[in-house]
Motif scaffolding. Structure first.
Motif, PDB file in Angstrom:
ATOM      1  N   TRP A   1       0.798  -1.197  -0.006  1.00 53.54           N
ATOM      2  CA  TRP A   1       0.060   0.041  -0.045  1.00 53.54           C
ATOM      3  C   TRP A   1       0.768   1.316   0.073  1.00 53.54           C
ATOM      4  O   TRP A   1       0.424   2.480  -0.500  1.00 53.54           O
ATOM      5  CB  TRP A   1      -0.981   0.118   1.096  1.00 53.54           C
ATOM      6  N   LYS A   2       2.012   1.007   0.616  1.00 51.85           N
ATOM      7  CA  LYS A   2       2.950   2.449   0.769  1.00 51.85           C
ATOM      8  C   LYS A   2       3.337   2.762  -0.643  1.00 51.85           C
ATOM      9  O   LYS A   2       3.479   4.008  -0.836  1.00 51.85           O
ATOM     10  CB  LYS A   2       4.206   1.752   1.614  1.00 51.85           C
ATOM     11  N   HIS A   3       3.709   1.789  -1.513  1.00 55.14           N
ATOM     12  CA  HIS A   3       4.270   2.300  -2.959  1.00 55.14           C
ATOM     13  C   HIS A   3       3.154   2.397  -3.830  1.00 55.14           C
ATOM     14  O   HIS A   3       2.802   3.007  -4.941  1.00 55.14           O
ATOM     15  CB  HIS A   3       5.350   1.499  -3.369  1.00 55.14           C
ATOM     16  N   ILE A   4       2.110   1.648  -3.718  1.00 53.77           N
ATOM     17  CA  ILE A   4       0.988   1.480  -4.680  1.00 53.77           C
ATOM     18  C   ILE A   4      -0.029   2.478  -4.530  1.00 53.77           C
ATOM     19  O   ILE A   4      -0.528   3.249  -5.768  1.00 53.77           O
ATOM     20  CB  ILE A   4       0.380  -0.054  -4.843  1.00 53.77           C
ATOM     21  N   MET A   5      -0.597   3.014  -3.687  1.00 58.44           N
ATOM     22  CA  MET A   5      -1.609   4.027  -3.466  1.00 58.44           C
ATOM     23  C   MET A   5      -1.000   5.216  -3.934  1.00 58.44           C
ATOM     24  O   MET A   5      -1.658   6.064  -4.727  1.00 58.44           O
ATOM     25  CB  MET A   5      -1.999   4.208  -1.963  1.00 58.44           C
ATOM     26  N   PRO A   6       0.008   5.927  -3.428  1.00 58.07           N
ATOM     27  CA  PRO A   6       0.560   7.249  -3.936  1.00 58.07           C
ATOM     28  C   PRO A   6       0.550   7.296  -5.673  1.00 58.07           C
ATOM     29  O   PRO A   6       0.494   8.338  -6.232  1.00 58.07           O
ATOM     30  CB  PRO A   6       1.853   7.592  -3.456  1.00 58.07           C
ATOM     31  N   ASN A   7       1.038   6.064  -6.100  1.00 53.82           N
ATOM     32  CA  ASN A   7       1.092   6.224  -7.629  1.00 53.82           C
ATOM     33  C   ASN A   7      -0.356   5.863  -8.282  1.00 53.82           C
ATOM     34  O   ASN A   7      -0.263   6.203  -9.395  1.00 53.82           O
ATOM     35  CB  ASN A   7       1.959   5.106  -8.053  1.00 53.82           C
ATOM     36  N   SER A   8      -1.174   5.321  -7.687  1.00 51.03           N
ATOM     37  CA  SER A   8      -2.383   4.946  -8.263  1.00 51.03           C
ATOM     38  C   SER A   8      -3.443   6.031  -8.190  1.00 51.03           C
ATOM     39  O   SER A   8      -4.449   5.946  -8.730  1.00 51.03           O
ATOM     40  CB  SER A   8      -2.815   3.755  -7.974  1.00 51.03           C
ATOM     41  N   ILE A   9      -3.252   6.833  -7.188  1.00 55.49           N
ATOM     42  CA  ILE A   9      -4.369   8.121  -7.123  1.00 55.49           C
ATOM     43  C   ILE A   9      -4.452   9.010  -8.120  1.00 55.49           C
ATOM     44  O   ILE A   9      -5.278   9.602  -8.393  1.00 55.49           O
ATOM     45  CB  ILE A   9      -3.876   8.712  -5.578  1.00 55.49           C
ATOM     46  N   GLN A  10      -3.136   9.163  -8.852  1.00 55.22           N
ATOM     47  CA  GLN A  10      -3.234  10.009 -10.015  1.00 55.22           C
ATOM     48  C   GLN A  10      -3.998   9.756 -11.137  1.00 55.22           C
ATOM     49  O   GLN A  10      -5.026  10.312 -11.652  1.00 55.22           O
ATOM     50  CB  GLN A  10      -1.919  10.291 -10.454  1.00 55.22           C
ATOM     51  N   PRO A  11      -4.048   8.450 -11.547  1.00 61.01           N
ATOM     52  CA  PRO A  11      -5.074   8.215 -12.482  1.00 61.01           C
ATOM     53  C   PRO A  11      -6.493   8.048 -12.269  1.00 61.01           C
ATOM     54  O   PRO A  11      -7.146   8.477 -13.026  1.00 61.01           O
ATOM     55  CB  PRO A  11      -4.502   6.649 -13.012  1.00 61.01           C
ATOM     56  N   ILE A  12      -6.513   7.644 -10.958  1.00 65.65           N
ATOM     57  CA  ILE A  12      -7.946   8.026 -10.555  1.00 65.65           C
ATOM     58  C   ILE A  12      -8.586   9.125 -10.511  1.00 65.65           C
ATOM     59  O   ILE A  12      -9.885   9.291 -10.849  1.00 65.65           O
ATOM     60  CB  ILE A  12      -7.953   7.131  -9.047  1.00 65.65           C
ATOM     61  N   ILE A  13      -7.834   9.974  -9.959  1.00 66.22           N
ATOM     62  CA  ILE A  13      -8.291  11.575 -10.128  1.00 66.22           C
ATOM     63  C   ILE A  13      -8.571  11.865 -11.479  1.00 66.22           C
ATOM     64  O   ILE A  13      -9.535  12.711 -11.604  1.00 66.22           O
ATOM     65  CB  ILE A  13      -7.333  12.475  -9.328  1.00 66.22           C
ATOM     66  N   VAL A  14      -7.633  11.640 -12.495  1.00 66.62           N
ATOM     67  CA  VAL A  14      -7.785  11.998 -13.740  1.00 66.62           C
ATOM     68  C   VAL A  14      -8.951  11.489 -14.422  1.00 66.62           C
ATOM     69  O   VAL A  14      -9.807  12.113 -15.131  1.00 66.62           O
ATOM     70  CB  VAL A  14      -6.610  12.023 -14.538  1.00 66.62           C
ATOM     71  N   TYR A  15      -9.175  10.317 -14.436  1.00 70.87           N
ATOM     72  CA  TYR A  15     -10.317   9.444 -14.696  1.00 70.87           C
ATOM     73  C   TYR A  15     -11.627  10.099 -14.161  1.00 70.87           C
ATOM     74  O   TYR A  15     -12.680  10.019 -14.882  1.00 70.87           O
ATOM     75  CB  TYR A  15     -10.281   7.879 -14.448  1.00 70.87           C
ATOM     76  N   ALA A  16     -11.878  10.279 -12.828  1.00 69.93           N
ATOM     77  CA  ALA A  16     -13.091  10.780 -12.105  1.00 69.93           C
ATOM     78  C   ALA A  16     -13.168  12.069 -12.595  1.00 69.93           C
ATOM     79  O   ALA A  16     -14.479  12.304 -13.165  1.00 69.93           O
ATOM     80  CB  ALA A  16     -12.737  10.878 -10.779  1.00 69.93           C
ATOM     81  N   THR A  17     -12.040  13.103 -12.913  1.00 67.99           N
ATOM     82  CA  THR A  17     -12.695  14.521 -13.351  1.00 67.99           C
ATOM     83  C   THR A  17     -12.933  14.571 -14.913  1.00 67.99           C
ATOM     84  O   THR A  17     -13.987  14.934 -15.195  1.00 67.99           O
ATOM     85  CB  THR A  17     -11.459  15.542 -13.189  1.00 67.99           C
ATOM     86  N   MET A  18     -12.411  13.374 -15.664  1.00 70.69           N
ATOM     87  CA  MET A  18     -12.736  13.330 -17.037  1.00 70.69           C
ATOM     88  C   MET A  18     -14.136  12.733 -16.954  1.00 70.69           C
ATOM     89  O   MET A  18     -15.017  13.213 -18.123  1.00 70.69           O
ATOM     90  CB  MET A  18     -11.813  12.506 -17.834  1.00 70.69           C
ATOM     91  N   GLY A  19     -14.415  11.997 -16.102  1.00 70.94           N
ATOM     92  CA  GLY A  19     -15.877  11.252 -16.204  1.00 70.94           C
ATOM     93  C   GLY A  19     -16.854  12.225 -15.978  1.00 70.94           C
ATOM     94  O   GLY A  19     -18.025  12.138 -16.346  1.00 70.94           O
ATOM     95  N   VAL A  20     -16.894  13.133 -14.905  1.00 74.33           N
ATOM     96  CA  VAL A  20     -17.457  14.385 -14.626  1.00 74.33           C
ATOM     97  C   VAL A  20     -17.621  15.051 -15.818  1.00 74.33           C
ATOM     98  O   VAL A  20     -19.065  15.406 -16.142  1.00 74.33           O
ATOM     99  CB  VAL A  20     -17.192  14.853 -13.493  1.00 74.33           C
ATOM    100  N   GLY A  21     -16.480  15.467 -16.481  1.00 78.53           N
ATOM    101  CA  GLY A  21     -16.818  16.216 -17.690  1.00 78.53           C
ATOM    102  C   GLY A  21     -17.679  15.382 -18.923  1.00 78.53           C
ATOM    103  O   GLY A  21     -18.368  15.891 -19.525  1.00 78.53           O
ATOM    104  N   GLY A  22     -17.373  14.131 -19.003  1.00 80.40           N
ATOM    105  CA  GLY A  22     -18.078  13.213 -20.011  1.00 80.40           C
ATOM    106  C   GLY A  22     -19.604  13.164 -19.655  1.00 80.40           C
ATOM    107  O   GLY A  22     -20.564  13.245 -20.327  1.00 80.40           O
ATOM    108  N   ALA A  23     -19.878  13.044 -18.352  1.00 82.02           N
ATOM    109  CA  ALA A  23     -21.077  13.212 -17.883  1.00 82.02           C
ATOM    110  C   ALA A  23     -22.019  14.011 -18.297  1.00 82.02           C
ATOM    111  O   ALA A  23     -23.162  14.246 -18.458  1.00 82.02           O
ATOM    112  CB  ALA A  23     -21.462  12.819 -16.553  1.00 82.02           C
TER     113      ALA A  23
END
Length: 95
Positions: A1-23
């Protein structure tokens, strides 16, 4: 979790905000076609389809809801990009 979560939060945020724009775009498109919100409810797609009649005489009436759609989608995309830059663990030590 120490290495995976900091590096996976970026794509999650980008996809979420792009998803809101797409919606937002999807809702406006469906309402423009008459498949979304019905007329008593306010919707940018309803405004665009309602003002389509006045396109030849008053074209500025279509630009107001169209500009609102573009600016709101752009705001969510820039918000996601800014959050990605702020939470990037690789940039923490390079400031």
């Amino acid at each position: 979790w120490k290495h995976i979560m900091p590096n996976s939060i970026q794509p999650i945020i980008v996809y979420a905000t792009m998803g809101v724009g797409g919606a937002i775009l999807a809702e406006a498109w469906l309402a423009f076609l008459g498949l979304g919100q019905q007329l008593p409810a306010p919707s940018w797609g309803n405004m665009l389809s309602e003002y389509l009649v006045y396109y030849t005489t008053d074209p500025w009436m279509m630009f107001i809801p169209g500009t609102a759609i573009v600016l709101s989608v752009l705001a969510f995309i820039l918000l996601g990009d800014g959050l990605r830059d702020a939470l990037d663990p690789r940039l923490k030590g390079s400031v």
